[in-house]
Motif scaffolding. Structure first.
Motif, PDB file in Angstrom:
ATOM      1  N   THR A 102       0.821  -1.141   0.038  1.00  0.00           N
ATOM      2  CA  THR A 102      -0.137   0.159   0.067  1.00  0.00           C
ATOM      3  C   THR A 102       0.857   1.326   0.127  1.00  0.00           C
ATOM      4  OG1 THR A 102      -0.207  -0.022   2.384  1.00  0.00           O
ATOM      5  CG2 THR A 102      -1.955  -1.133   1.263  1.00  0.00           C
ATOM      6  N   ASP A 107      -1.282   8.303  -3.794  1.00  0.00           N
ATOM      7  CA  ASP A 107      -2.591   9.148  -3.602  1.00  0.00           C
ATOM      8  C   ASP A 107      -3.884   8.249  -3.218  1.00  0.00           C
ATOM      9  OD1 ASP A 107      -3.293   8.257  -6.020  1.00  0.00           O
ATOM     10  OD2 ASP A 107      -2.871   9.912  -6.984  1.00  0.00           O
ATOM     11  N   ARG A 108      -4.928   9.017  -3.001  1.00  0.00           N
ATOM     12  CA  ARG A 108      -6.261   8.140  -2.583  1.00  0.00           C
ATOM     13  C   ARG A 108      -6.678   7.150  -3.807  1.00  0.00           C
ATOM     14  NH1 ARG A 108      -8.538  12.156  -0.702  1.00  0.00           N
ATOM     15  NH2 ARG A 108      -8.723  11.789   1.384  1.00  0.00           N
ATOM     16  N   ALA A 109      -6.494   7.595  -4.961  1.00  0.00           N
ATOM     17  CA  ALA A 109      -7.065   7.090  -6.103  1.00  0.00           C
ATOM     18  C   ALA A 109      -6.082   5.800  -6.166  1.00  0.00           C
ATOM     19  CB  ALA A 109      -7.083   7.735  -7.393  1.00  0.00           C
ATOM     20  N   LEU A 111      -4.371   4.237  -3.997  1.00  0.00           N
ATOM     21  CA  LEU A 111      -4.526   3.509  -2.946  1.00  0.00           C
ATOM     22  C   LEU A 111      -5.759   2.591  -2.937  1.00  0.00           C
ATOM     23  CD1 LEU A 111      -2.998   3.035   0.017  1.00  0.00           C
ATOM     24  CD2 LEU A 111      -4.411   5.057   0.835  1.00  0.00           C
ATOM     25  N   ARG A 112      -6.841   3.342  -3.385  1.00  0.00           N
ATOM     26  CA  ARG A 112      -8.221   2.443  -3.661  1.00  0.00           C
ATOM     27  C   ARG A 112      -7.902   1.310  -4.511  1.00  0.00           C
ATOM     28  NH1 ARG A 112     -11.530   7.443  -4.418  1.00  0.00           N
ATOM     29  NH2 ARG A 112     -12.362   8.063  -2.473  1.00  0.00           N
ATOM     30  N   ASP A 128     -13.045   2.838   0.760  1.00  0.00           N
ATOM     31  CA  ASP A 128     -13.046   4.053   0.965  1.00  0.00           C
ATOM     32  C   ASP A 128     -12.442   4.246   2.485  1.00  0.00           C
ATOM     33  OD1 ASP A 128     -13.490   4.743  -1.631  1.00  0.00           O
ATOM     34  OD2 ASP A 128     -15.518   5.385  -1.120  1.00  0.00           O
ATOM     35  N   ARG A 129     -13.100   3.643   3.355  1.00  0.00           N
ATOM     36  CA  ARG A 129     -12.608   3.769   4.768  1.00  0.00           C
ATOM     37  C   ARG A 129     -11.435   3.423   4.996  1.00  0.00           C
ATOM     38  NH1 ARG A 129     -18.269   2.741   5.593  1.00  0.00           N
ATOM     39  NH2 ARG A 129     -17.865   0.550   5.987  1.00  0.00           N
ATOM     40  N   ALA A 131      -8.894   3.026   2.928  1.00  0.00           N
ATOM     41  CA  ALA A 131      -7.865   4.141   2.318  1.00  0.00           C
ATOM     42  C   ALA A 131      -7.747   5.527   3.110  1.00  0.00           C
ATOM     43  CB  ALA A 131      -8.563   4.450   0.763  1.00  0.00           C
ATOM     44  N   GLU A 132      -8.977   5.848   3.500  1.00  0.00           N
ATOM     45  CA  GLU A 132      -8.932   7.106   4.407  1.00  0.00           C
ATOM     46  C   GLU A 132      -8.054   6.916   5.753  1.00  0.00           C
ATOM     47  OE1 GLU A 132      -9.827   9.979   3.737  1.00  0.00           O
ATOM     48  OE2 GLU A 132     -10.665   9.501   1.995  1.00  0.00           O
ATOM     49  N   LEU A 135      -4.289   6.846   5.148  1.00  0.00           N
ATOM     50  CA  LEU A 135      -4.014   8.374   4.512  1.00  0.00           C
ATOM     51  C   LEU A 135      -3.885   8.972   5.784  1.00  0.00           C
ATOM     52  CD1 LEU A 135      -6.184   9.118   1.430  1.00  0.00           C
ATOM     53  CD2 LEU A 135      -3.725   8.651   1.561  1.00  0.00           C
TER      54      LEU A 135
END
Ligand SMILES: NC(=O)c1ccc[n+]([C@@H]2O[C@H](COP(=O)([O-])OP(=O)(O)OC[C@H]3O[C@@H](n4cnc5c(N)ncnc54)[C@H](OP(=O)(O)O)[C@@H]3O)[C@@H](O)[C@H]2O)c1
Length: 337
Positions: A102, A107-109, A111-112, A128-129, A131-132, A135
């Protein structure tokens, strides 16, 4: 009241006292002489930290301090004084280095995508959770590393500031460990912007409670310390409490109530409490805070300048060092609202 609300010009009515019903008008308040003579700002915050009595042995507790704009303030404190820092936030502390799989997702995308490919999640919302969380933990780890690199000893605890028992326990432990708490910054906050008609009670309570129940829990925990607690308290408010902002009735009310809570505590204890109603800060990459790139574009469209993330923390240090100690609240913005 409807007539008052729809009347053009003047500050909205927020107070009723012996003189009738009226609103507050903010006024410009330059710093006193000290700020512009020999003892004044040195540029890196060290003169301000010294004026505040902060040094390597001092202890400053910051709710929300591991992330966002408060992390930037914590870094400024560390650079200026190398004081000991105690940070609280809801996110569980990272338990070790991130899994290299990971960690490669920047970035977020990305990571998803990596999490979805790895599998084991029941829904996109779960991805999403996850990934959040990763981060948030990256941001916390980066903050801790930056604070240590600046010479501060730092600890992070996972505490929800709305949980008064957990806050009391944390405050007591911190005080018992160090024998002192010199400064407290309550900056935990969340937003959930919508028009009033679309707001739910749960959302209101989350936005309002993080500020207000959080501050109440902290201030009452300080009341219980043997030495009466800290020499200064800073509450992070928002310009939306002063001028309003569409979609932020809950957040504006919360930040206004925060200021009032601070004023009451100040009147009762005689200790310094300052609510800083910030205008929006520019996102700085790692600590983007509440103003993401989309909101930053919207502010640009409205002609609202953003606070420079290098300058904001120094401005607060200057305010604490050279500002009028009797001022209960100040507005700091980069342009008119
Ligand atoms: N950024 C701006 O332009 C701006 C402007 C005006 C005012 N402010 C104020 O500045 C403060 C920080 O905002 P920010 O932009 O840096 O936002 P942010 O990046 O979202 O940071 C919010 C911080 O509050 C913590 N937090 C939220 N709920 C909490 C809870 N119940 N208990 C403990 N910690 C909690 C978060 O950590 P966890 O998620 O780990 O809990 C995070 O560290 C807020 O009070 C905000 O109202 C910001």
């Amino acid at each position: 009241m409807v007539e008052e609300l729809s009347r053009a010009g003047g500050a909205p009515v927020v107070v009723r006292d012996a003189d009738g019903r009226h609103g507050w008008e903010p006024v410009e308040a330059p710093f006193g002489l000290t700020a512009v003579t020999g003892a004044g700002p040195a540029g890196d915050g060290s003169a301000e930290a010294a004026a505040l009595g902060l040094d390597r042995d001092s202890v400053v507790l910051l709710t929300g301090g591991a992330r966002g704009i408060t992390a930037a303030f914590a870094v400024a404190l560390a650079r200026a004084s190398r004081c000991r820092l105690e940070l609280l936030g809801r996110t569980p502390a990272p338990t070790g280095p991130e899994d290299p799989v990971t960690a490669a997702a920047g970035d977020r995308a990305a990571l998803r995508r990596v999490l979805a490919a790895r599998g084991g999640y029941g829904s996109p919302a779960e991805i999403d959770r996850a990934a959040e969380l990763l981060l948030a933990q990256r941001e916390i780890a980066a903050t801790l590393a930056a604070l240590e690199a600046a010479g501060s000893r730092v600890r992070y605890r996972s505490v929800d500031c709305r949980d008064s028992a957990a806050v009391l326990q944390a405050v007591k432990e911190i005080h018992a460990d160090h024998g002192r708490i010199d400064g407290v910054v309550h900056a935990a906050g969340v937003i959930d912007d919508r028009l009033i008609a679309e707001k739910s009670v749960e959302s209101f309570e989350r936005v309002y409670g993080t500020k207000v129940a959080g501050a109440a829990a902290l201030l009452s925990a300080l009341d219980q310390l043997p030495d009466g607690g800290t020499s200064f308290v800073v509450l992070f408010g928002s310009v939306s409490a002063v001028f309003g902002n569409r979609g932020q009735a809950d957040y504006a009310a919360a930040n206004d109530a925060l200021e009032n809570l601070g004023e009451q505590w100040r009147a009762r204890t005689g200790r310094r409490v300052l609510t800083v109603h910030w205008g929006p800060w520019a996102p700085d990459g790692l600590h983007s805070g509440m103003v993401g790139p989309e909101l930053a574009r919207e502010y640009a469209r409205r002609g609202i300048a953003l606070i420079d993330p290098e300058e904001g923390p120094l401005a607060l240090l200057r305010e604490l060092a050279w500002g009028d100690p009797a001022a209960g609240a100040v507005v700091h913005t980069a342009s008119e609202w």
